[in-house]
Design a protein around this motif. Structure first.
Motif, PDB file in Angstrom:
ATOM      1  N   ARG A  94       0.598  -1.372   0.198  1.00  0.00           N
ATOM      2  CA  ARG A  94       0.539   0.128   0.173  1.00  0.00           C
ATOM      3  C   ARG A  94       1.087   1.032   0.485  1.00  0.00           C
ATOM      4  N   ALA A  95       1.554   1.801   0.450  1.00  0.00           N
ATOM      5  CA  ALA A  95       3.169   2.053   0.810  1.00  0.00           C
ATOM      6  C   ALA A  95       3.639   3.084  -0.057  1.00  0.00           C
ATOM      7  N   VAL A  96       4.173   1.601  -1.277  1.00  0.00           N
ATOM      8  CA  VAL A  96       4.962   1.876  -2.487  1.00  0.00           C
ATOM      9  C   VAL A  96       4.334   1.165  -3.867  1.00  0.00           C
ATOM     10  N   GLY A  97       4.285   1.804  -4.666  1.00  0.00           N
ATOM     11  CA  GLY A  97       4.016   1.907  -5.961  1.00  0.00           C
ATOM     12  C   GLY A  97       5.086   2.142  -6.947  1.00  0.00           C
ATOM     13  N   TYR A  98       4.704   1.130  -8.322  1.00  0.00           N
ATOM     14  CA  TYR A  98       5.804   0.536  -8.780  1.00  0.00           C
ATOM     15  C   TYR A  98       5.296   1.424 -10.346  1.00  0.00           C
ATOM     16  N   ALA A  99       6.242   1.394 -11.251  1.00  0.00           N
ATOM     17  CA  ALA A  99       5.566   1.968 -13.156  1.00  0.00           C
ATOM     18  C   ALA A  99       6.923   1.603 -13.945  1.00  0.00           C
ATOM     19  N   PHE A 100       6.472   0.296 -14.310  1.00  0.00           N
ATOM     20  CA  PHE A 100       7.338   0.600 -15.512  1.00  0.00           C
ATOM     21  C   PHE A 100       7.965   0.482 -16.527  1.00  0.00           C
ATOM     22  N   ASP A 101       9.269   0.207 -16.875  1.00  0.00           N
ATOM     23  CA  ASP A 101       8.659   0.549 -19.201  1.00  0.00           C
ATOM     24  C   ASP A 101       7.770   0.019 -19.249  1.00  0.00           C
ATOM     25  N   GLN A 102       8.041  -0.714 -19.280  1.00  0.00           N
ATOM     26  CA  GLN A 102       7.068  -2.059 -19.812  1.00  0.00           C
ATOM     27  C   GLN A 102       6.463  -2.881 -19.323  1.00  0.00           C
ATOM     28  N   PRO A 103       4.905  -2.166 -18.331  1.00  0.00           N
ATOM     29  CA  PRO A 103       4.230  -2.865 -17.925  1.00  0.00           C
ATOM     30  C   PRO A 103       3.108  -3.556 -18.002  1.00  0.00           C
ATOM     31  N   VAL A 104       2.788  -4.899 -17.151  1.00  0.00           N
ATOM     32  CA  VAL A 104       1.870  -5.508 -17.772  1.00  0.00           C
ATOM     33  C   VAL A 104       0.970  -5.359 -16.783  1.00  0.00           C
ATOM     34  N   LEU A 105       0.056  -5.715 -17.788  1.00  0.00           N
ATOM     35  CA  LEU A 105      -1.521  -5.301 -17.089  1.00  0.00           C
ATOM     36  C   LEU A 105      -2.196  -6.051 -16.902  1.00  0.00           C
ATOM     37  N   ILE A 106      -2.693  -6.502 -15.770  1.00  0.00           N
ATOM     38  CA  ILE A 106      -3.651  -7.401 -14.955  1.00  0.00           C
ATOM     39  C   ILE A 106      -5.261  -6.874 -14.157  1.00  0.00           C
ATOM     40  N   GLY A 107      -5.415  -8.121 -14.380  1.00  0.00           N
ATOM     41  CA  GLY A 107      -7.269  -8.229 -14.567  1.00  0.00           C
ATOM     42  C   GLY A 107      -8.264  -8.118 -15.626  1.00  0.00           C
ATOM     43  N   ALA A 108      -9.197  -7.836 -15.257  1.00  0.00           N
ATOM     44  CA  ALA A 108     -10.322  -8.555 -16.327  1.00  0.00           C
ATOM     45  C   ALA A 108     -10.664  -7.130 -17.118  1.00  0.00           C
ATOM     46  N   THR A 109     -11.058  -6.093 -16.512  1.00  0.00           N
ATOM     47  CA  THR A 109     -11.291  -4.813 -17.436  1.00  0.00           C
ATOM     48  C   THR A 109     -10.020  -3.407 -17.348  1.00  0.00           C
ATOM     49  N   VAL A 110     -10.212  -2.701 -17.901  1.00  0.00           N
ATOM     50  CA  VAL A 110      -9.750  -1.850 -17.135  1.00  0.00           C
ATOM     51  C   VAL A 110      -9.363  -0.785 -16.290  1.00  0.00           C
ATOM     52  N   HIS A 111     -10.540  -0.912 -15.300  1.00  0.00           N
ATOM     53  CA  HIS A 111     -10.993  -0.878 -14.286  1.00  0.00           C
ATOM     54  C   HIS A 111     -10.091  -1.178 -13.551  1.00  0.00           C
ATOM     55  N   ASP A 112     -10.287  -2.761 -13.240  1.00  0.00           N
ATOM     56  CA  ASP A 112      -9.347  -3.119 -12.301  1.00  0.00           C
ATOM     57  C   ASP A 112      -7.972  -3.744 -12.254  1.00  0.00           C
ATOM     58  N   ALA A 113      -7.468  -3.683 -14.190  1.00  0.00           N
ATOM     59  CA  ALA A 113      -6.002  -3.026 -14.279  1.00  0.00           C
ATOM     60  C   ALA A 113      -5.767  -1.805 -13.184  1.00  0.00           C
ATOM     61  N   ILE A 114      -6.009  -0.493 -12.925  1.00  0.00           N
ATOM     62  CA  ILE A 114      -5.948   0.706 -12.812  1.00  0.00           C
ATOM     63  C   ILE A 114      -5.840   0.406 -10.833  1.00  0.00           C
ATOM     64  N   GLY A 115      -7.215  -0.107 -10.769  1.00  0.00           N
ATOM     65  CA  GLY A 115      -7.215  -0.452  -9.127  1.00  0.00           C
ATOM     66  C   GLY A 115      -6.388  -1.749  -8.155  1.00  0.00           C
TER      67      GLY A 115
END
Length: 575
Positions: free
Chosen positions: A404-425
């Motif tokens: 919860r404290a640390v967030g990562y963003a990468f040069d080639q992210p892998v999107l996980i989840g069923a929907t776009v909302h799931d991927a962001i959340g």
């Protein structure tokens, strides 16, 4: 590397994981073995009764035993299927949790296709352990019972059958030893081929553009001859074992029949007992079921050894301390990370990032920037030294609190989840990540993250907006990167960007840079970049050179050093 002994321990645990279904299989199989052993004696009594004019209930009893055997076959299929499914599901869950808990450096040693093969294929083979063990044990009971039954009727018959079974047992033991090694080799090579295939599918466009399809086919299938040799060797071993048992079994059967015939003429046996003896001889010599069961056990054993190799890899211990109040102060002390060959990737890094500050991490390729970003948020632990967030060592932090404290963003992210909302959340708390039930397609937290990442306008143009399935979402590389950024903005204290704007156009990058770097005090930011504009916008720049911290100062001060300026020349940066 774990041996078969480690796999055998896992095999025993997996066999027990079938629970009541495996116990039910054992009960049903024992009932079937008992009915099978009683049936020849019952038939013999029925024959003697028919010849002497006795009661016909022995024939009725024999018919009842046949009905029991039919029911046993049905229940065996049912209990074995459910038991294997339960054991396999449990093993897969355990393996998957273990893989996610492993140091990322460990999982990188294995091709993704190989990991998938172990999770899907070898875990399923190991999940059959309970069935294989139960059926292997029960399959031995009819031959051994036949020896006892024949010995009771006439000791010479029992001795004859026992001698033949001892010979067959020696032949089968050799099969198990040889087949175990062959099956393990087959699964290993198949995993390597699967790993290369998955790599090639991920780079299909590059392969097509380079017109290297044929050479890539050769690379993926380079180990196919070895796989063929293992497969052919396995079938050869099975065929040889079957041929040996097929040659010995009829001779054994005929030997018992011949001795039984002599015993009948000598008056040692009744006609009904001879019928029973013939049936017991066939039962004892018919070890085809035992051989098939042993083959399944060999596959389970080899699969368990492959799964156990991954489970044997140590997991970084999880802490249980919560984070105290703070703004995300990050401190690295004497942090050291080594490659597998012992080469230092990070060598004695000391770095203080004040709460709410932005530090850009720059350096030439191979300087250790991404490794520094990884240890800063405990994607993996350093080999030496310590990393603290708001005074608490990352090793001691509760896992959920850390994420919860640390967030990562990468040069080639892998999107996980069923929907776009799931991927962001993905990294948000459940109440903030669950899509609302009403007409509003997104929670406020997800919508805010999308705006900060300059991707809200892209989502609004999708057919179902935030509820669009990811598989139906055509995204460019830059749009995918922005969704990865939106996911990282859920971080409460520390935001780590590992070259996370490399695929963005200049205007979009400027908007995101303002969103990330222009909101001081909200969270601490560690930004791995190769662009001088991002370095100039940061409070401090950590300049890495050969795994060491060469400088820590504002960009304008470091810019006076020509070697520092040379770091940005490949990217075309200026002052």
């Amino acid at each position: 590397m774990p041996t078969f002994a480690t796999g055998d321990r896992l095999l025993r645990r997996t066999a027990r994981a079938g629970g009541g279904w495996t116990g039910g299989l054992a009960a049903v199989a024992l009932l079937g073995a008992a009915a099978e052993l009683v049936l020849p004696a019952t038939l013999g009594r029925a024959v003697d009764a028919a010849l002497t004019g006795g009661a016909a209930w022995w024939a009725v009893f024999a018919g009842g035993l046949v009905v029991v055997l039919i029911g046993v076959d049905t229940l065996t299929d049912l209990t074995s299927g459910y038991g294997a499914a339960r054991a396999t599901a449990g093993l897969r869950r355990h393996l998957l949790r273990h893989l996610f808990a492993l140091d990322v450096r460990v999982t990188r040693r294995y091709p993704v296709g190989d990991l998938v093969g172990r999770l899907v294929g070898q875990a399923a083979d190991a999940g059959q352990a309970g069935n294989a063990v139960v059926l292997a044990v029960v399959a031995v009971l009819p031959p051994l019972g036949s020896v006892i039954a024949l010995a009771i009727m006439e000791p010479v018959l029992g001795i004859t059958l026992l001698a033949g079974l001892c010979l067959l047992a020696v032949l089968m033991r050799a099969f198990v030893v040889d087949a175990s090694a062959v099956t393990a080799g087959y699964q290993r090579v198949l995993g390597a081929i699967a790993g290369r295939l998955l790599e090639s599918l991920g780079g299909a466009r590059t392969i097509a553009a380079a017109a290297t399809t044929r050479s890539e086919e050769d690379r993926v299938l380079a180990d196919l001859p070895e796989l063929g040799r293992h497969g052919a060797r396995g079938w050869d071993l099975l065929a040889r074992a079957s041929a040996r048992t097929s040659a010995v079994a009829p001779l054994l059967h005929l030997s018992v029949v011949a001795v039984g015939g002599y015993a009948l003429t000598a008056g040692w046996l009744t006609p009904g007992q001879l019928v029973a003896a013939v049936r017991y001889a066939a039962m004892g010599a018919g070890l085809g079921a035992v051989l098939a069961t042993l083959n399944h056990l060999v596959r389970s054993r080899a699969g368990a050894a492959r799964v156990a190799e991954l489970l044997h890899q140590p997991v970084a211990p999880a802490g249980d301390r919560p984070l105290p109040p703070g703004g995300g102060a990050l401190r690295l002390r004497d942090v050291r990370v080594y490659a597998d060959d012992g080469r230092p990737i990070l060598d004695g890094i000391d770095l203080d990032v004040p709460a709410g500050a932005t530090v850009a991490v720059v350096g030439a390729s191979g300087a250790g920037k991404s490794t520094l970003a990884a240890v800063a948020g405990r994607l993996h632990d350093p080999d030496g030294g310590e990393v603290r967030l708001d005074g608490v060592p990352l090793r001691d932090l509760d896992g959920s609190a850390l994420r919860r404290a640390v967030g990562y963003a990468f040069d080639q992210p892998v999107l996980i989840g069923a929907t776009v909302h799931d991927a962001i959340g993905l990294a948000l708390p459940v109440d903030s990540a669950t899509p609302p039930a009403g007409p509003d397609p997104a929670t406020p937290a997800v919508r805010r993250a999308a705006h900060l990442a300059a991707v809200a306008d892209v989502i609004d143009r999708l057919p179902d907006g935030y509820r669009t399935p990811l598989v139906d979402t055509p995204l460019s590389g830059g749009e995918t990167q922005r969704l990865g950024l939106a996911r990282a903005f859920a971080a409460e204290r520390l935001l780590i960007l590992d070259d996370a704007t490399s695929s963005l156009d200049t205007a979009t990058e400027h908007r995101i840079t303002e969103a990330v770097l222009g909101r001081g005090g909200e969270r601490t930011r560690l930004v791995v970049t190769h662009r001088s504009a991002a370095a100039a916008a940061a409070d401090l720049v950590a300049w890495l050179d050969g795994g060491r911290l060469r400088g820590l100062a504002p960009h304008r001060r470091l810019w006076a050093d020509p070697e520092y300026r040379a770091v940005f020349q490949p990217a075309g940066g200026g002052s």
